[in-house]
Design an enzyme around this catalytic site. Structure first.
Site, PDB file in Angstrom:
ATOM      1  CG  ASP A  17      -1.769   1.195   1.599  1.00 51.56           C
ATOM      2  OD1 ASP A  17      -2.512   1.606   0.279  1.00 51.56           O
ATOM      3  OD2 ASP A  17      -1.825   1.847   2.563  1.00 51.56           O
ATOM      4  CG  ASP A  19      -2.162   7.339   0.212  1.00 54.90           C
ATOM      5  OD1 ASP A  19      -1.274   8.080  -0.014  1.00 54.90           O
ATOM      6  OD2 ASP A  19      -3.035   6.951  -0.663  1.00 54.90           O
TER       7      ASP A  19
END
Length: 274
Positions: A17, A19
């Site tokens: 991922d 953010d």
């Protein structure tokens, strides 16, 4: 009660991922949101709501926030003000602790059998927002070759199938398997390690049949106090009642909590960095 699995194969693919995991961009989202909330007398964003926004595709998280905030402006004005603030703050994103070393290490990592460890990016950020957040960090993100970057508006991910659905991570694995070197065997989901900070993201990884390293913001971890084992199993109900058979079991050994990406325990996952 489930039996905790310990006989995993070495990890051959690490899927990230972005953010709140690689970058401090979740803090930028909070700054932008709070600026709008304050402007219209709506206070600040509580973590009980923030937790619902993290990891999800932009349209989904925006709809959740819009419903909660009840702002006295139109949807169009809200979006306009939000985008303007994001253009100001996203270019100031910085890598979180341990990220640069971890990504650097993985570029030369091998398993005990000498197999290369591959990496891919799987983020709900759209191409536009990805550029805003990373244009000044090109060297850092150069480890993710173009076709192994799966973004929130990537046509390879079916519409409506963002996190907590597993599709984005399954697509990320497909990008790796489609570009293996001659002689490399296809990588299976259980040979993948998903790195996530969000609860919907953990569920996406678990639904994909992959191992997960959960590295949440301290306030998110606190928000799920007493339910962390459910998070690791992907059983917080983020994806609704459908496909419950895809989820893990409590304490099944497939997911681990980590405070940060510093001092990553490579050996635990069968990864060797020399």
């Amino acid at each position: 009660m489930s039996l905790r699995r310990t006989d995993f194969p070495p990890v051959r693919a690490c899927l990230f991922d972005m953010d709140g995991l690689l970058l401090d961009s979740e803090d930028k989202y909070t700054i932008c949101t709070n600026a709008i909330l304050a402007k219209y007398g709506r206070g600040t964003l509580p973590w009980s709501v923030k937790a619902q926004l993290q990891g999800r595709p932009g349209p989904t998280s925006s709809a959740i926030l819009w419903e909660w905030a009840q702002l006295p402006i139109s949807w169009e004005q809200y979006q306009s003000e939000l985008i303007s603030l994001q253009k100001e703050h996203f270019p100031t994103c910085k890598p979180l602790p341990g990220v640069e070393k971890l990504l650097g290490d993985l570029t030369v990592a091998r398993t005990g059998k000498g197999e290369k460890v591959h990496i891919a990016l799987a983020t709900s950020s759209t191409a536009t927002n990805f550029k805003l957040k990373t244009a000044h960090l090109e060297e850092l993100f150069s480890v993710f070759v173009g076709h192994r970057r799966v973004l929130g508006d990537d046509e390879r991910v079916p519409k409506g199938k963002g996190k907590p659905a597993p599709d984005i991570y399954l697509v990320a694995l497909q990008t790796i398997n489609a570009s293996l070197e001659p002689g490399e065997e296809e990588i299976t989901p259980e040979e993948c390690l998903v790195f996530e900070d969000s609860v919907p993201g953990v569920e996406a990884g678990r639904r994909a049949g992959m191992r997960v390293a959960w590295v949440p913001h301290p306030e998110l971890h606190k928000e799920y106090d007493g339910r962390q084992r459910e998070v690791l199993a992907g059983r917080t109900g983020e994806g609704g009642p459908e496909d419950m058979h895809q989820l893990g079991e409590i304490d099944d050994g497939w997911a681990d909590y980590m405070q940060s990406l510093e001092d990553f325990p490579y050996e635990k996952y069968g990864i060797i960095v020399e």
